[in-house]
Design a protein around this motif. Structure first.
Motif, PDB file in Angstrom:
ATOM      1  N   LEU A  10      16.685  -0.267  29.996  1.00 31.27           N
ATOM      2  CA  LEU A  10      16.973  -1.561  29.372  1.00 31.27           C
ATOM      3  C   LEU A  10      15.778  -2.505  29.527  1.00 31.27           C
ATOM      4  O   LEU A  10      15.249  -2.674  30.628  1.00 31.27           O
ATOM      5  CB  LEU A  10      18.220  -2.168  30.001  1.00 31.27           C
ATOM      6  N   LYS A  12      14.190  -6.439  28.155  1.00 28.49           N
ATOM      7  CA  LYS A  12      14.486  -7.701  27.477  1.00 28.49           C
ATOM      8  C   LYS A  12      13.301  -8.647  27.590  1.00 28.49           C
ATOM      9  O   LYS A  12      12.721  -8.804  28.668  1.00 28.49           O
ATOM     10  CB  LYS A  12      15.739  -8.356  28.093  1.00 28.49           C
ATOM     11  N   VAL A  45      20.288 -13.192  32.969  1.00 25.40           N
ATOM     12  CA  VAL A  45      19.985 -12.577  31.668  1.00 25.40           C
ATOM     13  C   VAL A  45      20.502 -11.142  31.629  1.00 25.40           C
ATOM     14  O   VAL A  45      21.014 -10.676  30.605  1.00 25.40           O
ATOM     15  CB  VAL A  45      18.461 -12.615  31.396  1.00 25.40           C
ATOM     16  N   LYS A  48      24.238 -11.205  30.915  1.00 21.63           N
ATOM     17  CA  LYS A  48      24.507 -11.546  29.515  1.00 21.63           C
ATOM     18  C   LYS A  48      24.179 -10.379  28.588  1.00 21.63           C
ATOM     19  O   LYS A  48      24.836 -10.185  27.561  1.00 21.63           O
ATOM     20  CB  LYS A  48      23.701 -12.782  29.115  1.00 21.63           C
ATOM     21  N   THR A  49      23.169  -9.600  28.960  1.00 21.71           N
ATOM     22  CA  THR A  49      22.811  -8.435  28.150  1.00 21.71           C
ATOM     23  C   THR A  49      23.869  -7.345  28.300  1.00 21.71           C
ATOM     24  O   THR A  49      24.215  -6.665  27.321  1.00 21.71           O
ATOM     25  CB  THR A  49      21.433  -7.902  28.574  1.00 21.71           C
ATOM     26  N   LEU A  54      23.443 -11.165  24.821  1.00 23.49           N
ATOM     27  CA  LEU A  54      22.036 -11.052  24.445  1.00 23.49           C
ATOM     28  C   LEU A  54      21.750  -9.606  24.082  1.00 23.49           C
ATOM     29  O   LEU A  54      22.283  -8.688  24.711  1.00 23.49           O
ATOM     30  CB  LEU A  54      21.136 -11.474  25.614  1.00 23.49           C
ATOM     31  N   LYS A  55      20.925  -9.415  23.072  1.00 25.97           N
ATOM     32  CA  LYS A  55      20.581  -8.051  22.639  1.00 25.97           C
ATOM     33  C   LYS A  55      19.249  -7.650  23.260  1.00 25.97           C
ATOM     34  O   LYS A  55      18.265  -8.382  23.153  1.00 25.97           O
ATOM     35  CB  LYS A  55      20.497  -7.986  21.116  1.00 25.97           C
ATOM     36  N   PRO A  56      19.183  -6.488  23.921  1.00 28.63           N
ATOM     37  CA  PRO A  56      17.924  -6.058  24.541  1.00 28.63           C
ATOM     38  C   PRO A  56      16.921  -5.605  23.485  1.00 28.63           C
ATOM     39  O   PRO A  56      17.286  -5.288  22.340  1.00 28.63           O
ATOM     40  CB  PRO A  56      18.362  -4.887  25.420  1.00 28.63           C
ATOM     41  N   CYS A  61      23.213   0.559  27.433  1.00 22.78           N
ATOM     42  CA  CYS A  61      24.150   0.138  28.470  1.00 22.78           C
ATOM     43  C   CYS A  61      25.504   0.752  28.122  1.00 22.78           C
ATOM     44  O   CYS A  61      26.236   0.243  27.270  1.00 22.78           O
ATOM     45  CB  CYS A  61      24.242  -1.392  28.534  1.00 22.78           C
ATOM     46  N   PRO A  69      24.548  -2.159  23.252  1.00 22.76           N
ATOM     47  CA  PRO A  69      23.560  -2.694  22.320  1.00 22.76           C
ATOM     48  C   PRO A  69      23.676  -2.142  20.899  1.00 22.76           C
ATOM     49  O   PRO A  69      23.136  -2.739  19.957  1.00 22.76           O
ATOM     50  CB  PRO A  69      22.223  -2.272  22.947  1.00 22.76           C
TER      51      PRO A  69
END
Length: 340
Positions: A10, A12, A45, A48-49, A54-56, A61, A69
């Motif tokens: 992952l 970000k 962060v 939230k991902t 939030l989009k990585p 995941c 995602p």
């Protein structure tokens, strides 16, 4: 029962700023894990991902067999129902009393009758020690009570995963310990997979089954609690000792010249402190996923720091554990016989 969370590669960033990259870890089902790291390393962060807010940039995941995602919004919405989230400040609606705050997810996401809603809300409030406080407003209660109300709201949909974003933020040391105890007791009760994001050293050392640490835009390490608490990794030693000497600086990381100057002066982050016994449940019962003290260390041939696993009463839990487990098992057997 909680579900396993598997994170693979992952990454970000926001614009040109990389927050963290190639993070890979597995949160075992039903266990308590902690994610440590200095302020500004992207711990919130990461949460939230995980939940898809939030989009990585890349990576996966996997939650209950679904890759967050790459899900459509409608499918992501269904997976999010597995989560309960305790936000840093509780995130309560100031215009609602505690009852309506805690009832909000049930009214928003289910078609339960008001009598069902009432039963669930009062049950969860009792579970977190807020029985009788349903008519109070967030502005009328302490920070600790707001945290517990936020936790009750996170529990009303019976989540299989609970995310706690710096639950100790704004709390004094005593209330932090009480909240930690509540989290351990809840894990024993509902067996949810729990991830706590924190920079509180005592929480990290006593509560979880597993610990990870973010630093310099990467996951330094993640694994069983005893692995990290016995690690000679400089950043881990510095963080656990709360020392100025080491890779962590005021702006997250020190530059090369500072580290070279410390090395010339023969400074180091100091020896690792003793590994404390893990926090037990209030009623003494064993959590299903709990490991014996020293188990990881023995398996990997690691000698713990001197004084490890000795509690404030002077009991050495490496010796006490077998007797304790036998007593708990005998007690559970007697309780089972009495129920028939």
């Amino acid at each position: 029962m909680g579900v396993e969370i598997r994170v693979e590669g992952l990454t970000k960033s926001f614009g040109r700023q990389v927050i963290w990259e190639d993070v890979t870890l597995t949160l075992p089902a039903g266990e308590i894990s902690v994610l440590l790291g200095p302020s500004g390393t992207g711990k919130s962060v990461f949460l939230k991902t995980m939940v898809g807010l939030l989009k990585p940039d890349r990576g996966h995941c996997w939650i209950d067999g679904k890759d967050m995602p790459n899900l459509r919004e409608r499918d992501m919405y269904e997976v999010r129902k597995l989560f309960g989230v305790l936000f840093q400040d509780g995130a309560l609606f100031g215009s609602m009393n505690l009852y309506d705050n805690i009832a909000f997810p049930l009214r928003e996401h289910t078609r339960k009758s008001e009598s069902e809603v009432r039963r669930i809300v009062l049950e969860k409030m009792e579970m977190v020690g807020l029985g009788g406080a349903q008519n109070k407003f967030p502005g009328e209660i302490s920070g600790g009570m707001r945290k517990r109300a936020g936790l009750a709201r996170a529990l009303v949909l019976d989540p299989q995963i609970i995310l706690c974003d710096e639950p100790d933020s704004g709390l004094d040391p005593v209330r932090t310990v009480l909240l930690n105890q509540l989290i351990v007791d809840l894990n024993a009760e509902i067996e949810a997979t729990i991830l706590i994001v924190t920079h509180d050293i005592n929480t990290a050392r006593t509560v979880p089954d597993n610990i990870g640490m973010l630093f310099r835009r990467e996951l330094v390490m993640f694994g069983p609690r005893e692995m990290l608490l016995s690690s000679e990794e400089p950043v881990v030693r510095q963080f656990l000792n709360a020392r100025k000497v080491g890779p962590i600086g005021m702006s997250e990381e020190k530059d090369l010249s500072e580290l070279e100057a410390e090395a010339r002066l023969g400074r180091d982050p100091g020896p690792l402190p003793p590994i404390p016994p893990q926090l037990m449940t209030s009623d003494g019962r064993l959590r299903r996923t709990q490991h014996a003290p020293g188990e990881w260390l023995r398996t990997h041939g690691v000698t713990p720091p001197e004084g490890s696993f000795i509690d404030e009463m002077g009991r050495d839990w490496l010796q006490e554990w077998p007797k304790y487990v036998a007593e708990m098992s005998a007690g559970a057997g007697r309780h089972s016989e009495g129920a028939h």
